[in-house]
Enzyme design. Structure first.
Site, PDB file in Angstrom:
ATOM      1  N   MET A 293      52.605  36.315  37.456  1.00  0.00           N
ATOM      2  CA  MET A 293      53.923  36.926  37.645  1.00  0.00           C
ATOM      3  C   MET A 293      54.288  36.905  39.129  1.00  0.00           C
ATOM      4  O   MET A 293      55.190  37.629  39.565  1.00  0.00           O
ATOM      5  CB  MET A 293      53.930  38.354  37.093  1.00  0.00           C
ATOM      6  CG  MET A 293      53.732  38.370  35.572  1.00  0.00           C
ATOM      7  SD  MET A 293      54.434  39.803  34.758  1.00  0.00           S
ATOM      8  CE  MET A 293      53.575  41.120  35.569  1.00  0.00           C
TER       9      MET A 293
ATOM     10  N   HIS B 220      47.997  36.938  45.446  1.00  0.00           N
ATOM     11  CA  HIS B 220      47.000  37.370  46.420  1.00  0.00           C
ATOM     12  C   HIS B 220      45.752  36.498  46.247  1.00  0.00           C
ATOM     13  O   HIS B 220      45.752  35.554  45.428  1.00  0.00           O
ATOM     14  CB  HIS B 220      46.692  38.862  46.269  1.00  0.00           C
ATOM     15  CG  HIS B 220      46.405  39.274  44.853  1.00  0.00           C
ATOM     16  ND1 HIS B 220      45.298  38.847  44.163  1.00  0.00           N
ATOM     17  CD2 HIS B 220      47.106  40.049  43.991  1.00  0.00           C
ATOM     18  CE1 HIS B 220      45.312  39.366  42.952  1.00  0.00           C
ATOM     19  NE2 HIS B 220      46.403  40.093  42.823  1.00  0.00           N
TER      20      HIS B 220
ATOM     21  N   GLY C 242      43.119  36.906  44.705  1.00  0.00           N
ATOM     22  CA  GLY C 242      42.634  36.837  43.325  1.00  0.00           C
ATOM     23  C   GLY C 242      43.287  35.682  42.574  1.00  0.00           C
ATOM     24  O   GLY C 242      42.616  34.879  41.919  1.00  0.00           O
ATOM     25  N   HIS C 243      44.614  35.573  42.685  1.00  0.00           N
ATOM     26  CA  HIS C 243      45.310  34.457  42.021  1.00  0.00           C
ATOM     27  C   HIS C 243      44.843  33.120  42.594  1.00  0.00           C
ATOM     28  O   HIS C 243      44.663  32.140  41.863  1.00  0.00           O
ATOM     29  CB  HIS C 243      46.823  34.558  42.254  1.00  0.00           C
ATOM     30  CG  HIS C 243      47.466  35.770  41.652  1.00  0.00           C
ATOM     31  ND1 HIS C 243      47.912  36.816  42.412  1.00  0.00           N
ATOM     32  CD2 HIS C 243      47.732  36.097  40.368  1.00  0.00           C
ATOM     33  CE1 HIS C 243      48.450  37.733  41.619  1.00  0.00           C
ATOM     34  NE2 HIS C 243      48.347  37.327  40.377  1.00  0.00           N
TER      35      HIS C 243
ATOM     36  N   GLN D 194      39.475  38.308  34.932  1.00  0.00           N
ATOM     37  CA  GLN D 194      38.768  39.321  34.144  1.00  0.00           C
ATOM     38  C   GLN D 194      39.256  40.732  34.452  1.00  0.00           C
ATOM     39  O   GLN D 194      38.949  41.662  33.726  1.00  0.00           O
ATOM     40  CB  GLN D 194      37.274  39.242  34.447  1.00  0.00           C
ATOM     41  CG  GLN D 194      36.488  38.721  33.276  1.00  0.00           C
ATOM     42  CD  GLN D 194      35.083  38.313  33.663  1.00  0.00           C
ATOM     43  OE1 GLN D 194      34.709  38.401  34.838  1.00  0.00           O
ATOM     44  NE2 GLN D 194      34.328  37.863  32.709  1.00  0.00           N
ATOM     45  N   LYS D 195      39.996  40.865  35.550  1.00  0.00           N
ATOM     46  CA  LYS D 195      40.516  42.188  35.902  1.00  0.00           C
ATOM     47  C   LYS D 195      41.349  42.755  34.755  1.00  0.00           C
ATOM     48  O   LYS D 195      41.271  43.930  34.448  1.00  0.00           O
ATOM     49  CB  LYS D 195      41.336  42.093  37.187  1.00  0.00           C
ATOM     50  CG  LYS D 195      42.331  43.199  37.326  1.00  0.00           C
ATOM     51  CD  LYS D 195      42.370  43.766  38.688  1.00  0.00           C
ATOM     52  CE  LYS D 195      43.185  45.012  38.752  1.00  0.00           C
ATOM     53  NZ  LYS D 195      44.432  44.985  37.982  1.00  0.00           N
ATOM     54  N   ASP D 196      42.174  41.891  34.132  1.00  0.00           N
ATOM     55  CA  ASP D 196      42.941  42.310  32.953  1.00  0.00           C
ATOM     56  C   ASP D 196      42.108  41.958  31.729  1.00  0.00           C
ATOM     57  O   ASP D 196      42.414  41.012  30.997  1.00  0.00           O
ATOM     58  CB  ASP D 196      44.298  41.603  32.933  1.00  0.00           C
ATOM     59  CG  ASP D 196      45.167  42.050  34.094  1.00  0.00           C
ATOM     60  OD1 ASP D 196      45.457  43.242  34.190  1.00  0.00           O
ATOM     61  OD2 ASP D 196      45.518  41.198  34.923  1.00  0.00           O
TER      62      ASP D 196
ATOM     63  N   LEU E  82      41.615  43.540  43.575  1.00  0.00           N
ATOM     64  CA  LEU E  82      42.892  43.058  44.115  1.00  0.00           C
ATOM     65  C   LEU E  82      43.944  43.070  43.011  1.00  0.00           C
ATOM     66  O   LEU E  82      43.679  42.667  41.880  1.00  0.00           O
ATOM     67  CB  LEU E  82      42.734  41.634  44.669  1.00  0.00           C
ATOM     68  CG  LEU E  82      41.757  41.443  45.831  1.00  0.00           C
ATOM     69  CD1 LEU E  82      41.923  40.047  46.436  1.00  0.00           C
ATOM     70  CD2 LEU E  82      41.935  42.501  46.921  1.00  0.00           C
TER      71      LEU E  82
END
Ligand code: PAF
Length: 281
Positions: A30, A34, A36-37, A150-152, A186
């Site tokens: 979206m 950062h 992480g992406h 994996q955060k989501d 993050l």
């Protein structure tokens, strides 16, 4: 890196690559990217010949009182971040490209059962919006591989199920959560935190570590959940859930179950809702 906003442009680029026998990796986002992406793009880059990333703030996955309007939109910055990771194409569609009949009149996909708990229970309709948009994006990009963080954790499980249940011809890859030095996962939403809240936010990851430690020592998972939730409340958080679940299907584990578990936390700190999780294997 090229930026494409329409479906014909996207399809033409992908057709060109396919005609040369090249494989395609995909990272849906979206935006407001950062590190992480960027790590997701890096993983795709190492596994496929071409990498597509999408930036689309999907209206159907936000509830009426959520942050759709204020969600940060930073396309120029995102283009630079993706180019830095050697991404081949950024797909940045508008709402009409993804929802030609309007978001309200769109077909909606529901992945049953696993979406009814945790995030799904606290954000009704959220996963219908996620499954719908991700399926549409998969149809447009037709990737060989798609990478999700994996955060989501629950989102990842929902997508894995959708891909399997609809026999979609692609592989889903899970990418490890990237954290700040103090442990905070993050997230684009971290920027909503005040300086004082940001200093307190790492308690979520600290709670997950503590939950793992107590489980390893043989404590009952229900007691661990209650203690972790109480600690977060004492520190000023408002937890939506603090749970230990089976990683496979997010169901409650048996009393003596110790393997394949995951701890998941969602909690509000001021006006910001934070989520995080930790696998126990
Ligand atoms: O994780 C996200 O950023 C979004 O839920 C996704 C997968 C891009 C769908 O809009």
């Amino acid at each position: 890196m090229q930026t494409v906003q329409d479906a014909p442009g996207l399809r033409a680029a992908i057709r060109g690559w396919r005609s040369k026998g090249q494989t395609v990796g995909f990272v849906p986002t979206m935006g407001n990217l950062h590190a992480g992406h960027q790590s997701l793009v890096k993983l795709a880059r190492a596994r496929t010949d071409r990498v597509v990333a999408s930036v689309f703030v999907n209206p159907t996955q936000f509830g009426p009182n959520e942050d759709f309007e204020r969600y940060p939109r930073t396309l120029a910055q995102d283009q630079a971040a993706l180019a830095e990771q050697d991404c081949d194409l950024l797909f940045a569609p508008d709402v009409a490209t993804i929802y030609p009949f309007g978001a309200e009149h769109s077909i909606s996909l529901r992945v049953p059962v696993i979406t009814e708990t945790l995030e799904g229970a606290h954000r009704p309709g959220h996963f219908d919006g996620v499954a719908t948009v991700v399926c549409k994006l998969f149809n447009l990009v037709q990737p060989d591989l798609a990478v999700f963080g994996q955060k989501d954790f629950q989102q990842l499980k929902v997508i894995e199920r959708m891909v399997r249940d609809l026999s979609l011809p692609l592989k889903v890859m899970a990418a490890p959560t990237l954290r700040a030095d103090d442990g905070l996962a993050l997230s684009s939403r971290n920027q909503y935190l005040s300086v004082e809240e940001r200093a307190r936010a790492p308690l979520i990851y600290d709670s997950l570590l503590k939950m793992r430690n107590l489980l390893e020592k043989g404590h009952a998972w229900r007691v661990i959940e209650q203690a972790a939730a109480a600690r977060l409340v004492r520190a000023g958080f408002v937890p939506d859930y603090v749970v230990i679940r089976r990683a496979e299907d997010l169901a409650e584990p048996a009393t003596d179950e110790r393997h394949g578990l995951v701890a998941l936390i969602a909690a509000r700190l001021g006006n910001t809702r934070l989520i995080d999780n930790l696998m126990f294997d």
